[in-house]
Design a protein around this motif. Structure first.
Motif, short mmCIF file in Angstrom:
data_model
loop_
_atom_site.label_atom_id
_atom_site.label_comp_id
_atom_site.label_asym_id
_atom_site.label_seq_id
_atom_site.Cartn_x
_atom_site.Cartn_y
_atom_site.Cartn_z
N LEU A 201 46.90 57.92 45.63
CA LEU A 201 45.82 57.14 45.04
C LEU A 201 44.67 57.02 46.03
CD1 LEU A 201 47.85 54.08 43.66
CD2 LEU A 201 46.73 55.82 42.25
N ARG A 202 43.48 56.77 45.52
CA ARG A 202 42.39 56.33 46.38
C ARG A 202 42.72 54.93 46.91
NH1 ARG A 202 37.48 57.24 42.22
NH2 ARG A 202 39.16 56.82 40.74
N PRO A 203 42.03 54.45 47.94
CA PRO A 203 42.23 53.06 48.35
C PRO A 203 41.93 52.13 47.17
CG PRO A 203 41.00 54.25 50.02
CD PRO A 203 41.09 55.16 48.83
N VAL A 204 42.86 51.23 46.85
CA VAL A 204 42.73 50.34 45.71
C VAL A 204 42.71 48.89 46.19
CG1 VAL A 204 43.78 49.52 43.56
CG2 VAL A 204 43.90 51.94 44.17
N THR A 205 41.75 48.11 45.71
CA THR A 205 41.71 46.68 46.00
C THR A 205 41.59 45.91 44.70
OG1 THR A 205 39.30 46.65 46.30
CG2 THR A 205 40.65 47.03 48.26
N LEU A 206 42.21 44.73 44.67
CA LEU A 206 42.16 43.82 43.53
C LEU A 206 41.80 42.44 44.07
CD1 LEU A 206 45.49 45.02 41.91
CD2 LEU A 206 43.24 45.31 40.86
N GLU A 207 40.56 42.02 43.83
CA GLU A 207 40.07 40.74 44.34
C GLU A 207 39.95 39.75 43.19
OE1 GLU A 207 36.28 38.89 46.86
OE2 GLU A 207 36.40 41.05 46.43
N ARG A 208 40.74 38.70 43.24
CA ARG A 208 40.77 37.71 42.16
C ARG A 208 39.68 36.64 42.36
NH1 ARG A 208 46.34 35.23 42.91
NH2 ARG A 208 45.98 34.11 40.95
N ASP A 209 39.42 35.93 41.25
CA ASP A 209 38.55 34.74 41.26
C ASP A 209 37.16 35.04 41.84
OD1 ASP A 209 40.70 33.23 40.23
OD2 ASP A 209 41.46 32.89 42.26
N VAL A 210 36.59 36.16 41.44
CA VAL A 210 35.28 36.53 41.95
C VAL A 210 34.14 36.00 41.07
CG1 VAL A 210 36.09 38.58 43.18
CG2 VAL A 210 35.42 38.76 40.78
N ALA A 211 34.45 35.58 39.86
CA ALA A 211 33.46 35.03 38.93
C ALA A 211 33.79 33.56 38.71
CB ALA A 211 33.46 35.80 37.62
N SER A 212 32.99 32.69 39.27
CA SER A 212 33.32 31.27 39.34
C SER A 212 33.52 30.63 37.98
CB SER A 212 32.23 30.51 40.09
OG SER A 212 32.09 30.99 41.40
N TYR A 213 32.80 31.10 36.97
CA TYR A 213 32.82 30.42 35.67
C TYR A 213 33.84 31.00 34.69
CZ TYR A 213 28.43 28.72 37.59
OH TYR A 213 27.47 28.17 38.40
N ALA A 214 34.39 32.16 35.01
CA ALA A 214 35.37 32.79 34.11
C ALA A 214 36.76 32.20 34.36
CB ALA A 214 35.39 34.29 34.33
N GLU A 215 37.53 32.08 33.28
CA GLU A 215 38.89 31.54 33.41
C GLU A 215 39.80 32.49 34.17
OE1 GLU A 215 36.70 29.18 30.95
OE2 GLU A 215 37.13 31.26 30.35
N GLY A 216 39.50 33.77 34.13
CA GLY A 216 40.21 34.75 34.95
C GLY A 216 39.24 35.85 35.33
N SER A 217 39.34 36.36 36.55
CA SER A 217 38.43 37.44 36.96
C SER A 217 39.06 38.26 38.07
CB SER A 217 37.07 36.89 37.43
OG SER A 217 37.23 36.07 38.58
N CYS A 218 38.65 39.53 38.12
CA CYS A 218 39.15 40.44 39.14
C CYS A 218 38.11 41.53 39.37
CB CYS A 218 40.47 41.06 38.69
SG CYS A 218 41.17 42.25 39.87
N LEU A 219 37.77 41.75 40.63
CA LEU A 219 36.93 42.88 41.02
C LEU A 219 37.88 43.97 41.52
CD1 LEU A 219 34.19 44.21 41.54
CD2 LEU A 219 34.17 43.09 43.78
N VAL A 220 37.95 45.06 40.77
CA VAL A 220 38.88 46.13 41.11
C VAL A 220 38.12 47.33 41.65
CG1 VAL A 220 38.87 46.93 38.70
CG2 VAL A 220 40.72 47.65 40.21
N SER A 221 38.67 47.93 42.69
CA SER A 221 38.07 49.14 43.27
C SER A 221 39.13 50.22 43.36
CB SER A 221 37.52 48.86 44.68
OG SER A 221 36.51 47.89 44.64
N PHE A 222 38.80 51.39 42.84
CA PHE A 222 39.58 52.61 43.06
C PHE A 222 38.64 53.52 43.84
CE2 PHE A 222 43.18 53.09 39.79
CZ PHE A 222 43.35 51.72 39.63
N GLY A 223 38.76 53.54 45.15
CA GLY A 223 37.80 54.30 45.94
C GLY A 223 36.41 53.76 45.72
N ALA A 224 35.46 54.63 45.35
CA ALA A 224 34.07 54.21 45.14
C ALA A 224 33.84 53.62 43.74
CB ALA A 224 33.13 55.38 45.36
N THR A 225 34.82 53.73 42.85
CA THR A 225 34.70 53.12 41.52
C THR A 225 34.98 51.63 41.62
OG1 THR A 225 35.22 55.11 40.25
CG2 THR A 225 35.76 53.02 39.22
#
Length: 244
Positions: free
Chosen positions: A19-43
């Motif tokens: 896989l490319r380097p993968v990151t999953l960052e939770r709670d990135v959108a303060s007003y949303a009940e659930g949120s995740c910023l996901v990265s697959f490499g440069a995507t």
């Protein structure tokens, strides 16, 4: 033609089954009940899950909820600016958001959580291949957290989430099966496939196309095995991100 410019790209820095380097960052959108910023490499895709009272008209009166998804690509997510889709969305966007919707609904066994709608928004900030599979992987985390929020707020007694889902792309470039394609690989792939599985190891969706050629049963098995390897790794990353 673009395929000539990027002909048979050599993968640099990772093996064909990595896989490319993968990151999953939770709670990135303060007003949303659930949120995740996901990265697959440069995507990079911002996934939010919003809880709304009520359900679409065709579901009213059943005491059941609904879960749906939308997908969009920001104008400069790619090397050249693309226009926003206003009013009439394109066929590709419709296909992708339906795929995301089907995938996240597979996290549940039923909709018996009362008349609430969970709306998932997946917005591509930067695209370098695999945006739909990255969106599914991140959306699963956002949905998990949104239902946990509903339980914490007393809206539900228990979460309806029974499993997580994740997605990854695989393809064949010049006879070589590769996992998690970057854009320069995706545009020249002889065979291109998107695979979604649950955290129970069951297939949710398999989309395979002979883009510039055909494939036989043995090659299909190779691609599915390769995808499964990556999806097991993605599931572990989701568990780690969620503290499970």
């Amino acid at each position: 033609m673009a395929t000539q410019h990027h002909a048979d790209p050599v993968r640099v820095g990772r093996a064909a089954n990595e896989l490319r380097p993968v990151t999953l960052e939770r709670d990135v959108a303060s007003y949303a009940e659930g949120s995740c910023l996901v990265s697959f490499g440069a995507t990079r895709v911002l996934c939010t899950a919003s809880v709304e009272d009520g359900v679409p008209g065709w579901r009213r009166g059943r005491g059941e909820g609904w879960l749906t998804a939308e997908y969009a690509m920001l104008p400069r997510a790619t090397k050249t600016r693309t226009n926003r889709e206003r009013g009439q969305i394109g066929g590709r966007t419709q296909e992708i958001q339906r795929l995301i919707g089907r995938s996240v609904r597979a996290m549940l066994d039923d909709f018996a959580w009362g008349e609430f709608t969970l709306k998932v928004d997946c917005d591509v900030l930067q695209a370098d291949g695999g945006t739909r599979t990255a969106a599914i992987t991140g959306a699963s985390v956002a949905v998990y957290d949104a239902f946990a929020w509903m339980v914490a707020q007393g809206k539900l007694k228990r979460t309806p989430v029974k499993r997580r889902v994740a997605g990854v792309s695989v393809g064949v470039i010049k006879g070589e099966a590769r996992l998690d394609l970057e854009y320069i690989e995706d545009v020249v792939a002889y065979v291109d496939m998107n695979v979604v599985t649950s955290s129970e190891g069951r297939f949710v969706e398999v989309q395979g196309t002979g883009e510039n050629g055909t494939f036989d049963r043995a090659e299909l098995s190779t691609l599915l095995d390769l995808a499964t390897k990556g999806l097991v790794e993605l599931d572990a990353l989701q568990r780690a991100a969620l503290g499970l």
